[in-house]
Design an enzyme around this catalytic site. Structure first.
Site, PDB file in Angstrom:
ATOM      1  N   HIS A  83     -25.823   3.097 -29.025  1.00 58.22           N
ATOM      2  CA  HIS A  83     -26.259   2.466 -27.782  1.00 58.22           C
ATOM      3  C   HIS A  83     -27.682   1.963 -27.950  1.00 58.22           C
ATOM      4  CE1 HIS A  83     -26.341   1.611 -23.485  1.00 58.22           C
ATOM      5  NE2 HIS A  83     -27.546   2.169 -23.435  1.00 58.22           N
ATOM      6  N   SER A  84     -27.951   0.745 -27.491  1.00 59.35           N
ATOM      7  CA  SER A  84     -29.282   0.137 -27.529  1.00 59.35           C
ATOM      8  C   SER A  84     -29.756   0.063 -28.983  1.00 59.35           C
ATOM      9  CB  SER A  84     -30.234   0.931 -26.626  1.00 59.35           C
ATOM     10  OG  SER A  84     -31.401   0.209 -26.343  1.00 59.35           O
ATOM     11  N   LEU A  85     -30.917   0.617 -29.298  1.00 59.06           N
ATOM     12  CA  LEU A  85     -31.381   0.607 -30.689  1.00 59.06           C
ATOM     13  C   LEU A  85     -30.354   1.255 -31.605  1.00 59.06           C
ATOM     14  CD1 LEU A  85     -33.543   0.216 -32.896  1.00 59.06           C
ATOM     15  CD2 LEU A  85     -34.574   2.372 -32.140  1.00 59.06           C
TER      16      LEU A  85
ATOM     17  N   SER B  34     -23.207  -0.851 -28.073  1.00 61.12           N
ATOM     18  CA  SER B  34     -23.335  -0.702 -26.627  1.00 61.12           C
ATOM     19  C   SER B  34     -24.759  -1.029 -26.178  1.00 61.12           C
ATOM     20  CB  SER B  34     -22.973   0.748 -26.248  1.00 61.12           C
ATOM     21  OG  SER B  34     -23.207   1.009 -24.891  1.00 61.12           O
TER      22      SER B  34
END
Length: 251
Positions: free
Chosen positions: A73-75, A101
């Protein structure tokens, strides 16, 4: 099927621990911790995403004796992408699926505003803008004293990321986005360029941390995608406790 789960900026991979009892029993959820947090608190945080991906590939490569998928998720989505390439470059089998994500596709990311270390005040502003950290946590000096150095390193990692064109991954890429997140649909759709297999985009209600607020639906989608990829029947509860995935999410 192993599901290797990578955290977001400032987070520990143990946020995924509860997924072990929410996904079907044939999916082995394995949180992948980064240096500087959780069980690896004594190690210095990494600020170079390629170094981190290479390190994780060395650590995980010998363990991949069964089909596996990656979730970030994200990074964490960007690191999962780089990890997939690093593993393939080291001769490991390709993942069965990459789940990305809450992150722009690597080719369209612009982390230029994070190339210099952010002050404590700037980091707190970023956290408030992302709407994923309770105000009582942000206002706790002791908690922030330990969290901000890791978060600062992660933002530097965002700023240090440079996209390298490579052959598309041979596995399907399944992307999740938040309807109210700042990440645009176009930036999410650009992940489709990174696979020679199928591409899927699911938009979920919520802001950047829909991973928590829409946990039940997200896990349902992950389980369904892996079941189809594995040729399994789609049974979305664990056989030993019959706990259904489709229950109210808890942050």
């Amino acid at each position: 099927m192993r599901l290797l789960c990578l955290p977001y900026s400032g987070g520990s991979a143990m946020i995924y621990a509860r997924w072990r009892r929410l996904l079907p029993s044939w999916i082995d959820v394995q949180p992948v911790e980064w240096p500087g947090r959780g069980a690896r608190m004594d190690e210095p945080p990494v600020t170079d995403p390629r170094v981190l991906a290479s390190q994780l590939a060395r650590e995980l490569g010998a363990q991949l004796d069964a089909p596996y998928a990656l979730f970030g998720h994200s990074l964490g989505a960007v690191i999962a992408f780089e990890l997939a390439h690093s593993l393939i470059d080291r001769g490991a089998p390709a993942p069965a699926m990459l789940f990305a994500s809450g992150a722009e596709a690597p080719a369209v990311r612009d982390g230029s505003k994070w190339r210099e270390p952010l002050s404590d005040e700037a980091l707190l502003r970023e956290l408030r803008n992302l709407r994923g950290t309770p105000e009582e946590v942000l206002s706790n000096p002791e908690l922030m004293r330990s969290a901000l150095p890791v978060l600062r390193a992660d933002f530097l990692m965002c700023g240090a990321y440079l996209y390298r064109p490579r052959p598309p991954l041979p596995c399907p890429v399944h992307v999740f986005g938040g309807v109210d997140d700042e990440t645009s649909r176009e930036a999410l759709q650009a992940w489709g360029r990174e696979t020679s297999a199928s591409f899927t985009l699911h938009m979920l209600p919520g802001h950047h941390f829909f991973i928590h607020t829409q946990q039940a639906e997200l896990i349902d989608l992950i389980g369904t995608a892996l079941a189809r990829q594995s040729g399994r029947s789609i049974g979305l509860h664990r056989s030993e406790d019959h706990e259904r995935v489709l229950r109210p999410a808890t942050p």
